[in-house]
Design an enzyme around this catalytic site. Structure first.
Site, mmCIF file in Angstrom:
data_model
loop_
_atom_site.group_PDB
_atom_site.id
_atom_site.type_symbol
_atom_site.label_atom_id
_atom_site.label_comp_id
_atom_site.label_asym_id
_atom_site.label_seq_id
_atom_site.Cartn_x
_atom_site.Cartn_y
_atom_site.Cartn_z
ATOM 1 C CG ASP A 48 -23.464 20.321 20.836
ATOM 2 O OD1 ASP A 48 -24.048 21.183 20.153
ATOM 3 O OD2 ASP A 48 -22.266 20.043 20.677
ATOM 4 C CG HIS A 71 -21.546 23.797 19.447
ATOM 5 N ND1 HIS A 71 -21.692 22.484 19.079
ATOM 6 C CD2 HIS A 71 -20.868 24.393 18.430
ATOM 7 C CE1 HIS A 71 -21.130 22.293 17.878
ATOM 8 N NE2 HIS A 71 -20.622 23.439 17.493
ATOM 9 C CB SER A 119 -18.360 22.420 15.494
ATOM 10 O OG SER A 119 -19.630 22.347 14.890
#
Length: 529
Positions: free
Chosen positions: A468, A498, A240
Protein backbone atom coordinates in the site's frame (compact mmCIF):
# COMPACT_ATOMS: atom_id res chain seq x y z
CA UNK A 1 -1.30 23.21 -3.89
CA UNK A 2 -1.70 19.58 -2.96
CA UNK A 3 -4.12 17.71 -0.81
CA UNK A 4 -3.33 16.21 2.56
CA UNK A 5 -4.75 13.47 4.66
CA UNK A 6 -4.71 14.24 8.38
CA UNK A 7 -1.25 13.15 9.35
CA UNK A 8 -0.46 11.71 5.95
CA UNK A 9 1.28 14.46 4.01
CA UNK A 10 0.81 15.75 0.52
CA UNK A 11 -0.42 12.74 -1.39
CA UNK A 12 -3.05 11.46 0.97
CA UNK A 13 -6.11 10.69 -1.06
CA UNK A 14 -7.99 7.49 -0.76
CA UNK A 15 -9.75 6.03 -3.77
CA UNK A 16 -8.03 6.39 -7.12
CA UNK A 17 -9.73 7.96 -10.12
CA UNK A 18 -13.30 7.77 -8.91
CA UNK A 19 -15.76 8.10 -11.74
CA UNK A 20 -18.69 9.74 -10.01
CA UNK A 21 -21.81 8.14 -11.35
CA UNK A 22 -24.42 9.04 -8.80
CA UNK A 23 -26.02 11.88 -6.99
CA UNK A 24 -28.58 12.65 -4.38
CA UNK A 25 -30.23 15.89 -5.32
CA UNK A 26 -33.72 17.00 -6.19
CA UNK A 27 -37.10 16.55 -4.63
CA UNK A 28 -38.44 13.12 -3.81
CA UNK A 29 -41.98 12.15 -4.43
CA UNK A 30 -42.29 9.07 -2.25
CA UNK A 31 -43.64 9.22 1.26
CA UNK A 32 -41.35 8.98 4.24
CA UNK A 33 -40.97 5.46 5.55
CA UNK A 34 -39.80 4.16 8.90
CA UNK A 35 -36.41 2.46 9.14
CA UNK A 36 -36.77 -1.28 8.52
CA UNK A 37 -36.08 -3.82 11.19
CA UNK A 38 -33.89 -6.91 11.08
CA UNK A 39 -33.53 -9.84 13.43
CA UNK A 40 -29.78 -9.32 13.68
CA UNK A 41 -29.64 -5.62 14.39
CA UNK A 42 -33.04 -4.72 15.76
CA UNK A 43 -34.16 -1.11 15.86
CA UNK A 44 -33.90 1.96 18.02
CA UNK A 45 -31.08 3.88 19.67
CA UNK A 46 -29.23 0.88 21.00
CA UNK A 47 -30.22 0.91 24.64
CA UNK A 48 -33.88 0.06 24.44
CA UNK A 49 -34.87 3.73 24.73
CA UNK A 50 -37.27 5.59 22.50
CA UNK A 51 -35.65 7.83 19.88
CA UNK A 52 -35.91 11.54 20.59
CA UNK A 53 -34.85 14.74 18.87
CA UNK A 54 -33.08 14.31 15.55
CA UNK A 55 -32.75 10.56 16.20
CA UNK A 56 -36.52 10.32 15.75
CA UNK A 57 -36.56 11.82 12.25
CA UNK A 58 -37.80 9.73 9.35
CA UNK A 59 -35.96 9.77 6.03
CA UNK A 60 -37.70 10.51 2.75
CA UNK A 61 -36.10 7.99 0.40
CA UNK A 62 -36.55 8.87 -3.26
CA UNK A 63 -35.04 8.38 -6.71
CA UNK A 64 -31.56 9.87 -7.02
CA UNK A 65 -30.73 12.69 -9.40
CA UNK A 66 -27.37 13.09 -11.08
CA UNK A 67 -24.61 14.24 -8.72
CA UNK A 68 -23.70 17.88 -8.38
CA UNK A 69 -20.25 19.07 -9.39
CA UNK A 70 -19.04 19.08 -5.78
CA UNK A 71 -19.69 15.31 -5.72
CA UNK A 72 -18.18 14.57 -9.11
CA UNK A 73 -20.84 15.00 -11.81
CA UNK A 74 -21.89 12.05 -13.96
CA UNK A 75 -25.26 10.40 -14.49
CA UNK A 76 -27.93 9.34 -12.03
CA UNK A 77 -27.51 5.83 -10.61
CA UNK A 78 -29.71 2.87 -11.47
CA UNK A 79 -33.26 2.73 -10.24
CA UNK A 80 -32.47 0.43 -7.32
CA UNK A 81 -30.58 3.26 -5.60
CA UNK A 82 -32.46 5.67 -3.35
CA UNK A 83 -31.38 8.98 -1.84
CA UNK A 84 -32.36 10.90 1.27
CA UNK A 85 -31.29 13.84 3.41
CA UNK A 86 -30.52 13.51 7.12
CA UNK A 87 -30.66 16.47 9.51
CA UNK A 88 -27.68 16.68 11.87
CA UNK A 89 -26.56 19.34 14.38
CA UNK A 90 -23.97 21.72 13.03
CA UNK A 91 -22.48 21.65 16.54
CA UNK A 92 -23.09 18.37 18.37
CA UNK A 93 -22.54 20.28 21.60
CA UNK A 94 -25.77 22.13 20.78
CA UNK A 95 -28.12 19.36 19.61
CA UNK A 96 -31.12 21.69 19.49
CA UNK A 97 -29.29 24.40 17.55
CA UNK A 98 -28.58 24.96 13.87
CA UNK A 99 -28.74 21.88 11.66
CA UNK A 100 -27.03 20.85 8.43
CA UNK A 101 -28.17 18.43 5.74
CA UNK A 102 -26.22 15.21 5.18
CA UNK A 103 -26.70 13.44 1.83
CA UNK A 104 -27.30 9.66 1.93
CA UNK A 105 -27.71 6.95 -0.69
CA UNK A 106 -28.70 3.29 -0.33
CA UNK A 107 -29.30 0.06 -2.17
CA UNK A 108 -31.71 -2.18 -0.29
CA UNK A 109 -30.67 -5.72 0.65
CA UNK A 110 -31.54 -8.14 -2.14
CA UNK A 111 -32.46 -10.97 0.24
CA UNK A 112 -34.98 -9.19 2.45
CA UNK A 113 -35.88 -12.35 4.34
CA UNK A 114 -32.29 -12.66 5.64
CA UNK A 115 -31.50 -8.97 5.84
CA UNK A 116 -28.97 -8.10 8.56
CA UNK A 117 -29.30 -4.31 8.57
CA UNK A 118 -27.47 -1.30 7.15
CA UNK A 119 -23.77 -1.34 6.19
CA UNK A 120 -22.38 2.20 6.08
CA UNK A 121 -19.36 3.06 3.91
CA UNK A 122 -16.74 5.80 4.04
CA UNK A 123 -14.27 5.87 1.16
CA UNK A 124 -11.80 8.21 2.76
CA UNK A 125 -9.89 11.23 1.56
CA UNK A 126 -11.00 12.91 3.68
CA UNK A 127 -13.25 14.44 1.08
CA UNK A 128 -14.56 11.54 -1.03
CA UNK A 129 -18.29 11.63 -1.74
CA UNK A 130 -19.89 8.39 -0.60
CA UNK A 131 -23.05 9.26 -2.52
CA UNK A 132 -21.11 9.38 -5.79
CA UNK A 133 -18.67 6.58 -5.00
CA UNK A 134 -20.75 3.69 -3.65
CA UNK A 135 -22.88 3.07 -6.76
CA UNK A 136 -19.74 3.23 -8.93
CA UNK A 137 -18.28 0.34 -6.92
CA UNK A 138 -21.53 -1.55 -6.42
CA UNK A 139 -20.28 -4.67 -8.19
CA UNK A 140 -17.38 -4.91 -5.73
CA UNK A 141 -19.81 -5.14 -2.81
CA UNK A 142 -22.53 -7.23 -4.47
CA UNK A 143 -22.04 -10.15 -2.07
CA UNK A 144 -22.59 -7.82 0.89
CA UNK A 145 -25.64 -6.27 -0.75
CA UNK A 146 -27.34 -9.65 -0.56
CA UNK A 147 -28.09 -9.18 3.16
CA UNK A 148 -27.19 -5.56 3.88
CA UNK A 149 -28.63 -2.29 2.79
CA UNK A 150 -25.50 -0.63 1.37
CA UNK A 151 -25.49 2.97 2.61
CA UNK A 152 -23.13 5.70 1.41
CA UNK A 153 -23.04 9.28 2.60
CA UNK A 154 -21.25 12.55 2.06
CA UNK A 155 -19.59 13.35 5.40
CA UNK A 156 -20.04 16.85 6.76
CA UNK A 157 -18.04 19.31 4.68
CA UNK A 158 -18.06 16.98 1.65
CA UNK A 159 -20.08 17.11 -1.55
CA UNK A 160 -23.76 17.80 -0.85
CA UNK A 161 -23.35 17.73 2.96
CA UNK A 162 -22.63 21.38 3.74
CA UNK A 163 -19.70 21.02 1.35
CA UNK A 164 -16.76 23.32 1.98
CA UNK A 165 -16.20 25.75 -0.89
CA UNK A 166 -12.87 27.48 -1.48
CA UNK A 167 -11.40 28.32 -4.90
CA UNK A 168 -13.28 28.34 -8.20
CA UNK A 169 -12.32 26.02 -11.06
CA UNK A 170 -9.92 28.42 -12.76
CA UNK A 171 -8.13 29.16 -9.51
CA UNK A 172 -7.95 25.44 -8.76
CA UNK A 173 -6.24 24.83 -12.10
CA UNK A 174 -3.61 27.37 -11.15
CA UNK A 175 -3.23 26.02 -7.61
CA UNK A 176 -2.80 22.36 -8.59
CA UNK A 177 -0.23 23.28 -11.24
CA UNK A 178 1.78 25.65 -9.03
CA UNK A 179 5.31 25.04 -7.76
CA UNK A 180 5.05 22.69 -4.78
CA UNK A 181 8.72 22.00 -4.02
CA UNK A 182 10.22 25.48 -3.58
CA UNK A 183 13.98 25.90 -3.60
CA UNK A 184 14.43 29.69 -3.52
CA UNK A 185 13.07 32.29 -1.06
CA UNK A 186 10.78 33.65 -3.78
CA UNK A 187 9.39 30.17 -4.46
CA UNK A 188 8.83 29.56 -0.75
CA UNK A 189 6.95 32.87 -0.52
CA UNK A 190 4.83 31.92 -3.54
CA UNK A 191 3.89 28.62 -1.89
CA UNK A 192 3.01 30.38 1.36
CA UNK A 193 0.96 32.99 -0.51
CA UNK A 194 -0.92 30.21 -2.31
CA UNK A 195 -1.74 28.51 0.99
CA UNK A 196 -2.93 31.83 2.38
CA UNK A 197 -5.18 32.48 -0.63
CA UNK A 198 -6.68 29.02 -0.32
CA UNK A 199 -7.37 29.43 3.41
CA UNK A 200 -8.87 32.90 2.89
CA UNK A 201 -11.19 31.59 0.17
CA UNK A 202 -12.36 28.75 2.41
CA UNK A 203 -13.06 31.16 5.26
CA UNK A 204 -14.84 33.59 2.96
CA UNK A 205 -17.08 30.96 1.35
CA UNK A 206 -17.53 28.41 4.17
CA UNK A 207 -16.40 30.05 7.39
CA UNK A 208 -19.54 29.05 9.29
CA UNK A 209 -18.91 25.31 8.90
CA UNK A 210 -15.10 25.16 9.10
CA UNK A 211 -14.97 24.66 12.91
CA UNK A 212 -17.40 21.72 12.70
CA UNK A 213 -16.08 19.42 9.95
CA UNK A 214 -13.80 17.51 12.32
CA UNK A 215 -13.71 13.72 12.48
CA UNK A 216 -15.24 13.51 15.93
CA UNK A 217 -18.31 15.40 14.69
CA UNK A 218 -18.49 13.08 11.69
CA UNK A 219 -18.34 10.08 14.04
CA UNK A 220 -21.28 11.49 15.98
CA UNK A 221 -23.09 11.85 12.65
CA UNK A 222 -22.43 8.15 12.08
CA UNK A 223 -24.17 7.28 15.31
CA UNK A 224 -27.10 9.49 14.40
CA UNK A 225 -27.34 7.66 11.07
CA UNK A 226 -27.27 4.34 12.90
CA UNK A 227 -30.20 5.38 15.06
CA UNK A 228 -32.28 6.88 12.25
CA UNK A 229 -31.66 3.85 10.03
CA UNK A 230 -32.95 1.66 12.84
CA UNK A 231 -29.83 -0.35 13.64
CA UNK A 232 -29.03 -1.39 17.20
CA UNK A 233 -25.32 -1.67 16.35
CA UNK A 234 -23.23 0.03 13.68
CA UNK A 235 -22.06 -2.08 10.73
CA UNK A 236 -19.38 -0.09 8.92
CA UNK A 237 -16.78 -0.40 6.16
CA UNK A 238 -14.12 2.32 6.25
CA UNK A 239 -11.28 2.72 3.75
CA UNK A 240 -8.14 4.86 4.30
CA UNK A 241 -9.27 8.01 6.16
CA UNK A 242 -12.48 6.08 6.69
CA UNK A 243 -10.48 3.88 9.08
CA UNK A 244 -9.68 6.93 11.20
CA UNK A 245 -13.37 7.81 11.26
CA UNK A 246 -14.23 4.25 12.23
CA UNK A 247 -11.61 4.19 14.99
CA UNK A 248 -12.87 7.46 16.45
CA UNK A 249 -16.43 6.11 16.35
CA UNK A 250 -15.35 2.99 18.23
CA UNK A 251 -13.67 5.15 20.87
CA UNK A 252 -16.76 7.30 21.35
CA UNK A 253 -19.37 4.53 21.12
CA UNK A 254 -17.71 1.18 21.95
CA UNK A 255 -20.98 -0.44 22.99
CA UNK A 256 -22.58 0.43 19.64
CA UNK A 257 -19.88 -1.25 17.55
CA UNK A 258 -21.27 -4.10 15.48
CA UNK A 259 -19.37 -5.59 12.54
CA UNK A 260 -16.74 -3.05 11.51
CA UNK A 261 -14.04 -3.36 8.83
CA UNK A 262 -11.15 -0.90 8.60
CA UNK A 263 -9.23 -1.35 5.33
CA UNK A 264 -5.98 0.50 4.40
CA UNK A 265 -5.45 2.01 7.79
CA UNK A 266 -4.25 5.46 8.82
CA UNK A 267 -1.85 5.06 11.76
CA UNK A 268 -3.59 6.85 14.67
CA UNK A 269 -0.40 7.35 16.66
CA UNK A 270 1.66 9.30 14.13
CA UNK A 271 1.77 13.08 13.89
CA UNK A 272 1.45 14.68 10.44
CA UNK A 273 5.21 14.81 9.91
CA UNK A 274 5.69 11.15 10.76
CA UNK A 275 2.76 10.16 8.57
CA UNK A 276 4.02 12.25 5.66
CA UNK A 277 7.44 10.61 5.87
CA UNK A 278 5.84 7.17 5.99
CA UNK A 279 3.75 8.04 2.97
CA UNK A 280 6.81 9.19 1.00
CA UNK A 281 8.40 5.84 1.82
CA UNK A 282 5.20 4.01 0.85
CA UNK A 283 4.93 5.66 -2.55
CA UNK A 284 8.62 5.02 -3.19
CA UNK A 285 8.10 1.33 -2.34
CA UNK A 286 5.13 1.17 -4.72
CA UNK A 287 7.14 2.93 -7.44
CA UNK A 288 9.87 0.33 -7.03
CA UNK A 289 7.34 -2.50 -7.31
CA UNK A 290 5.87 -0.90 -10.43
CA UNK A 291 9.30 -0.54 -12.05
CA UNK A 292 10.19 -4.16 -11.28
CA UNK A 293 6.94 -5.40 -12.86
CA UNK A 294 7.38 -3.07 -15.83
CA UNK A 295 10.90 -4.36 -16.48
CA UNK A 296 9.74 -7.97 -16.26
CA UNK A 297 6.91 -7.40 -18.71
CA UNK A 298 8.33 -4.88 -21.17
CA UNK A 299 12.08 -5.33 -20.90
CA UNK A 300 14.00 -2.56 -22.60
CA UNK A 301 10.73 -0.93 -23.69
CA UNK A 302 9.95 -0.07 -20.07
CA UNK A 303 10.47 3.69 -19.58
CA UNK A 304 12.21 3.13 -16.24
CA UNK A 305 14.57 0.46 -17.58
CA UNK A 306 15.53 -2.24 -15.13
CA UNK A 307 14.11 -0.21 -12.26
CA UNK A 308 15.84 0.09 -8.90
CA UNK A 309 17.92 3.17 -8.15
CA UNK A 310 18.56 3.79 -11.85
CA UNK A 311 14.83 3.74 -12.59
CA UNK A 312 14.11 6.11 -9.73
CA UNK A 313 16.80 8.43 -11.05
CA UNK A 314 15.12 8.51 -14.46
CA UNK A 315 11.77 9.48 -12.93
CA UNK A 316 13.40 12.07 -10.68
CA UNK A 317 15.23 13.55 -13.68
CA UNK A 318 11.93 13.89 -15.55
CA UNK A 319 10.32 15.62 -12.58
CA UNK A 320 13.25 18.03 -12.23
CA UNK A 321 13.10 18.92 -15.93
CA UNK A 322 9.41 19.71 -15.60
CA UNK A 323 10.17 22.27 -12.91
CA UNK A 324 12.08 24.25 -15.55
CA UNK A 325 10.16 23.26 -18.68
CA UNK A 326 6.57 21.96 -18.33
CA UNK A 327 5.28 19.70 -21.10
CA UNK A 328 2.45 20.60 -23.47
CA UNK A 329 -0.81 18.65 -23.63
CA UNK A 330 -3.71 18.47 -26.07
CA UNK A 331 -5.88 20.24 -23.50
CA UNK A 332 -3.75 23.35 -23.81
CA UNK A 333 -2.72 23.03 -20.16
CA UNK A 334 0.84 22.22 -19.20
CA UNK A 335 2.13 19.24 -17.24
CA UNK A 336 4.09 20.84 -14.42
CA UNK A 337 6.32 19.16 -11.86
CA UNK A 338 3.53 19.18 -9.26
CA UNK A 339 0.97 17.69 -11.64
CA UNK A 340 3.40 15.03 -12.85
CA UNK A 341 4.22 13.81 -9.34
CA UNK A 342 0.51 13.82 -8.51
CA UNK A 343 -0.23 11.77 -11.63
CA UNK A 344 2.52 9.26 -10.87
CA UNK A 345 1.24 8.90 -7.31
CA UNK A 346 -2.31 8.49 -8.54
CA UNK A 347 -1.34 5.59 -10.78
CA UNK A 348 0.35 3.80 -7.88
CA UNK A 349 -2.89 3.44 -5.93
CA UNK A 350 -3.83 0.35 -7.96
CA UNK A 351 -2.05 -2.18 -10.14
CA UNK A 352 -4.85 -1.67 -12.65
CA UNK A 353 -3.42 1.76 -13.50
CA UNK A 354 0.21 0.67 -13.78
CA UNK A 355 -0.11 0.32 -17.59
CA UNK A 356 -1.31 3.94 -17.75
CA UNK A 357 1.69 4.99 -15.68
CA UNK A 358 4.08 3.19 -18.03
CA UNK A 359 2.40 4.84 -21.01
CA UNK A 360 2.47 8.26 -19.34
CA UNK A 361 6.15 8.04 -18.45
CA UNK A 362 7.06 6.88 -21.98
CA UNK A 363 4.99 9.67 -23.47
CA UNK A 364 6.71 12.29 -21.31
CA UNK A 365 10.26 10.95 -21.63
CA UNK A 366 10.22 10.01 -25.32
CA UNK A 367 7.57 12.19 -26.97
CA UNK A 368 7.77 15.28 -24.80
CA UNK A 369 4.02 15.44 -24.11
CA UNK A 370 2.14 15.12 -20.84
CA UNK A 371 -1.43 14.10 -21.67
CA UNK A 372 -1.58 10.77 -19.82
CA UNK A 373 0.13 11.96 -16.65
CA UNK A 374 -2.12 15.03 -16.64
CA UNK A 375 -5.24 12.84 -16.85
CA UNK A 376 -3.95 10.76 -13.94
CA UNK A 377 -3.30 13.91 -11.92
CA UNK A 378 -6.76 15.26 -12.71
CA UNK A 379 -8.32 12.05 -11.45
CA UNK A 380 -6.54 12.32 -8.13
CA UNK A 381 -7.33 16.03 -7.86
CA UNK A 382 -11.05 15.54 -8.54
CA UNK A 383 -11.10 17.40 -11.89
CA UNK A 384 -13.43 16.22 -14.66
CA UNK A 385 -12.75 16.59 -18.42
CA UNK A 386 -14.87 19.74 -18.51
CA UNK A 387 -12.61 21.44 -15.98
CA UNK A 388 -14.94 21.23 -12.98
CA UNK A 389 -13.57 20.16 -9.60
CA UNK A 390 -15.30 18.27 -6.85
CA UNK A 391 -14.85 19.81 -3.42
CA UNK A 392 -12.43 17.01 -2.50
CA UNK A 393 -9.42 19.32 -2.16
CA UNK A 394 -11.36 21.86 -0.12
CA UNK A 395 -12.89 19.26 2.20
CA UNK A 396 -9.60 17.45 2.54
CA UNK A 397 -7.80 20.57 3.69
CA UNK A 398 -10.62 21.69 5.97
CA UNK A 399 -11.04 18.34 7.73
CA UNK A 400 -7.32 17.70 8.04
CA UNK A 401 -6.60 21.13 9.48
CA UNK A 402 -9.41 21.15 12.04
CA UNK A 403 -8.44 17.65 13.19
CA UNK A 404 -4.70 18.20 13.71
CA UNK A 405 -3.21 20.71 16.14
CA UNK A 406 0.21 20.72 14.48
CA UNK A 407 1.23 23.70 12.36
CA UNK A 408 4.54 23.54 10.50
CA UNK A 409 6.70 26.48 9.45
CA UNK A 410 8.87 26.74 6.36
CA UNK A 411 11.88 26.29 8.63
CA UNK A 412 10.41 23.06 10.05
CA UNK A 413 10.07 21.66 6.55
CA UNK A 414 13.52 22.76 5.43
CA UNK A 415 15.08 21.01 8.42
CA UNK A 416 13.32 17.77 7.53
CA UNK A 417 13.83 17.90 3.75
CA UNK A 418 16.98 15.73 3.76
CA UNK A 419 15.09 12.89 5.49
CA UNK A 420 12.18 13.17 3.07
CA UNK A 421 14.40 13.27 -0.01
CA UNK A 422 16.33 10.27 1.26
CA UNK A 423 13.03 8.43 1.71
CA UNK A 424 11.99 9.25 -1.86
CA UNK A 425 13.80 11.32 -4.50
CA UNK A 426 10.49 11.51 -6.38
CA UNK A 427 7.85 12.07 -3.68
CA UNK A 428 9.84 13.29 -0.67
CA UNK A 429 9.92 17.03 -1.29
CA UNK A 430 6.25 17.22 -2.26
CA UNK A 431 5.07 15.35 0.83
CA UNK A 432 7.32 17.47 3.06
CA UNK A 433 6.12 20.82 1.76
CA UNK A 434 2.53 19.59 2.00
CA UNK A 435 2.93 19.92 5.77
CA UNK A 436 2.61 23.71 5.46
CA UNK A 437 -0.96 23.40 4.15
CA UNK A 438 -2.52 24.00 7.57
CA UNK A 439 -0.25 26.87 8.58
CA UNK A 440 -2.36 30.00 8.88
CA UNK A 441 -5.63 28.04 8.75
CA UNK A 442 -8.46 30.15 10.20
CA UNK A 443 -9.60 27.41 12.61
CA UNK A 444 -7.36 25.80 15.26
CA UNK A 445 -6.80 22.05 15.21
CA UNK A 446 -8.45 19.93 17.88
CA UNK A 447 -5.95 17.21 18.84
CA UNK A 448 -2.40 15.93 18.44
CA UNK A 449 -3.75 12.61 17.16
CA UNK A 450 -7.09 10.79 17.08
CA UNK A 451 -8.24 8.74 20.07
CA UNK A 452 -9.26 5.24 19.04
CA UNK A 453 -9.03 3.10 22.18
CA UNK A 454 -12.28 1.14 22.38
CA UNK A 455 -12.29 -1.16 25.40
CA UNK A 456 -15.33 -3.39 25.47
CA UNK A 457 -16.10 -3.04 21.76
CA UNK A 458 -16.87 -6.04 19.59
CA UNK A 459 -14.02 -7.38 17.41
CA UNK A 460 -13.06 -5.02 14.58
CA UNK A 461 -11.35 -6.31 11.42
CA UNK A 462 -8.24 -4.25 10.59
CA UNK A 463 -6.91 -4.89 7.08
CA UNK A 464 -3.49 -3.84 5.76
CA UNK A 465 -1.79 -4.42 2.39
CA UNK A 466 1.98 -4.90 2.22
CA UNK A 467 2.40 -2.80 -0.95
CA UNK A 468 0.00 0.00 0.00
CA UNK A 469 1.59 3.33 -1.03
CA UNK A 470 -0.70 5.70 0.87
CA UNK A 471 -1.26 3.91 4.18
CA UNK A 472 1.68 1.60 4.93
CA UNK A 473 0.78 -1.79 6.34
CA UNK A 474 2.33 -0.98 9.73
CA UNK A 475 -0.59 1.38 10.37
CA UNK A 476 -3.00 -1.55 10.48
CA UNK A 477 -0.99 -3.28 13.19
CA UNK A 478 -0.78 -0.07 15.21
CA UNK A 479 -4.50 0.61 14.86
CA UNK A 480 -5.29 -2.90 16.10
CA UNK A 481 -3.06 -2.38 19.14
CA UNK A 482 -4.60 1.00 19.90
CA UNK A 483 -8.17 -0.31 19.64
CA UNK A 484 -7.27 -2.66 22.46
CA UNK A 485 -6.84 -6.30 23.33
CA UNK A 486 -9.63 -8.45 21.97
CA UNK A 487 -10.90 -5.63 19.75
CA UNK A 488 -8.49 -5.11 16.86
CA UNK A 489 -8.09 -8.22 14.67
CA UNK A 490 -5.43 -7.87 11.96
CA UNK A 491 -5.69 -9.34 8.48
CA UNK A 492 -2.77 -8.75 6.08
CA UNK A 493 -2.96 -8.91 2.29
CA UNK A 494 0.35 -9.60 0.60
CA UNK A 495 -0.14 -7.50 -2.49
CA UNK A 496 -0.18 -4.08 -4.09
CA UNK A 497 -2.50 -1.10 -4.03
CA UNK A 498 -4.63 0.97 -1.72
CA UNK A 499 -7.81 -0.76 -0.55
CA UNK A 500 -7.33 -4.48 -0.01
CA UNK A 501 -10.91 -5.68 -0.41
CA UNK A 502 -11.27 -3.82 -3.70
CA UNK A 503 -8.42 -5.83 -5.26
CA UNK A 504 -10.76 -8.83 -5.41
CA UNK A 505 -8.27 -11.13 -3.69
CA UNK A 506 -10.36 -14.30 -3.08
CA UNK A 507 -8.89 -15.06 0.34
CA UNK A 508 -9.41 -11.55 1.67
CA UNK A 509 -12.89 -11.27 0.18
CA UNK A 510 -13.92 -14.57 1.72
CA UNK A 511 -12.49 -13.54 5.11
CA UNK A 512 -14.24 -10.17 5.17
CA UNK A 513 -17.53 -11.51 3.81
CA UNK A 514 -17.60 -14.31 6.40
CA UNK A 515 -17.11 -11.72 9.13
CA UNK A 516 -19.69 -9.23 7.86
CA UNK A 517 -22.32 -11.75 6.73
CA UNK A 518 -21.92 -14.54 9.27
CA UNK A 519 -20.07 -12.94 12.18
CA UNK A 520 -17.07 -15.25 11.76
CA UNK A 521 -14.06 -13.51 13.31
CA UNK A 522 -10.78 -14.71 11.74
CA UNK A 523 -7.69 -15.49 13.75
CA UNK A 524 -5.67 -12.39 14.61
CA UNK A 525 -2.73 -12.21 12.21
CA UNK A 526 -4.47 -13.94 9.30
CA UNK A 527 -2.52 -13.48 6.05
CA UNK A 528 -3.85 -13.64 2.49
CA UNK A 529 -1.43 -14.11 -0.41
Amino acid sequence: MHTVVRGAGALGLTVLLLTAATGCQGDGSSAAEPAPTSPATGTGTGAGTAATGLAAQQLDWHACAAPISAQGNGTAPAADWQCATLKAPLDHGKPDGTTIDLALIRSRAKDEQHRIGSLLFNFGGPGASGVATLPAFAATYASLNSRYDLVGFDPRGVGASAGVRCLDDRAMDAATAAESTPETPDEVKALDDGNARFAAACERNSGAVLPYVDTESAARDLDLMRQVLGDRKLAYFGISYGTQLGGVYAHLFPQQVGRVVLDSVVDPTKDPQQSALGQAQGFQLALGDFMKACAAQAGTACPTGAGGDAGTAKVAELVQKLERSPLPTKQGRQLTESLAVTGIAGALYSQETWPALAAGLSEAMEQGTGDTLLRLADGLNGRDPQGHYTNLNAANRAISCVDAQQRYSDQDVQQQLPRFRAASPVFGALTAWGLTGCTGWPVPGKAAHPEVAAPGAAPILVVGTTGDPATPVEGARTMAQQLGAGVGVTVTLQGEGHGGYNTGNPCLKQTVDAYLLDGTVPADGTTCG
